[in-house]
Each structure stands twice: as C-alpha cells, then as structure tokens.
Scaffold this active site. Structure first.
Site, short mmCIF file in Angstrom:
data_model
loop_
_atom_site.label_atom_id
_atom_site.label_comp_id
_atom_site.label_asym_id
_atom_site.label_seq_id
_atom_site.Cartn_x
_atom_site.Cartn_y
_atom_site.Cartn_z
CG ASP A 1 -1.76 1.19 1.37
OD1 ASP A 1 -2.39 1.58 0.36
OD2 ASP A 1 -1.85 1.76 2.48
CG ASP B 1 -1.21 7.68 0.35
OD1 ASP B 1 -0.09 8.07 -0.03
OD2 ASP B 1 -2.25 7.86 -0.30
#
Length: 172
Positions: free
Chosen positions: A12, A14
């Site tokens: 992922d 952020d």
C-alpha cells in the site's frame, strides 16, 4: 523466454511507503516512511517483484488528477533509483462509490481495496509466486484485499518499514 515466477511484495502507498496526512498527491507534500526506500531496495536485491497497490479516491473526489498520481509515482521512482531501488509496477484505483466525478463513480469498484482487483491485475501482468508473496498495508481493507487475492497480509502499524519486513526478506 518467459520469466520465472517470483514472490511479490505488494505495498500500500499512503501510510506504508509515505506518511499519510491525507490525499498526498504532490512531491513537496510527500515524506518517506523511515526504512521504506531501503525495504524496497532490499526486496529488489533479493529478486522479489515490488508493486504498489493504492486506492486514490482523491481523483474521483476531484482533489487531484490521474496525471498528478502518475507524476508522484514517477518522482517516487526517481527517489528510489538514487539508492538502487525500484517499483516494478504501480497500480492505483481512482474510483469511489461517492466520487464527485461520475467517470470515477462505481458502487463497488473491483480495484478498490478491500477488493483484490489491483493485486489480481499485477498477478496477470507479471509471473508472481503467489504462495510466497506478501501484502503490506496499514488498514483492514489492505489485509482483506491480500487475503482475497490469496496473498498473506502483514499489517504495518508504523515505525521503520525495513525493520518491520527484515524477517520476511528471503531470496526469490
């Protein structure tokens, strides 16, 4: 000659690779998580694929454009190259059920985590050894997307990403 399957590190963006104050889309607002660049480079050196899989609903909400996302990813790649790291491919989902721009509105976007679409696309595009692959995220939806794609999930809760992943680093 086709490439041999390798394990993949699905990341992922952020909250895992960079600090997440909300809707990061400009390089001047981007801050690497400690150890993130080093982790990417270490997995590259070990022969793993490294993919970013990131929900980017800010596009659909009208906060920024897909061109902004691509430009930020290009800058991330340049920064990683400075230390010998690379992202093999970036996958992002600009769609959201409540997107302001109807182009990006979908009741249940197949690529938006917790749906596994981005991971499945990467597995279709690249020869991935799914059984040895890992999904690293900071939210339950990241873990669910990994599980639904058949990939083991690791929930990152902050700190140094290289230290967090050091026990997972094995040769491809």
């Amino acid at each position: 000659m086709p490439l041999a399957p390798r394990p993949a590190l699905f990341l992922d963006r952020d909250g895992v690779l960079n600090e997440d104050p909300g809707y990061v889309h400009r390089w001047e607002d981007f801050r690497w998580i400690p150890g993130a660049r080093e982790a990417v480079a270490a997995f590259n050196a070990a022969g793993w694929w490294v993919f970013v899989v990131t929900n980017q609903s800010g596009v659909g909400r009208g906060y920024y454009t897909e061109a902004d996302v691509v430009a930020l990813h290009d800058q991330m790649s340049r920064s990683l190259a400075e230390i010998g790291g690379r992202i093999d491919a970036y996958y992002y989902c600009p769609h959201h059920p409540e997107a302001a721009d109807e182009t990006y509105r979908h009741p249940d976007p197949p690529d938006r985590k917790p749906n596994p679409g981005m991971l499945l696309k990467a597995m279709a595009d690249w020869p991935v050894d799914v059984a040895r692959s890992i999904m690293v995220g900071d939210k339950p939806g990241d873990m669910e997307a990994g599980e639904r794609a058949g990939v083991r999930g690791l929930k990152f809760e902050g700190g140094d990403l290289m230290a967090f992943l050091s026990g997972e680093l094995t040769p491809a």
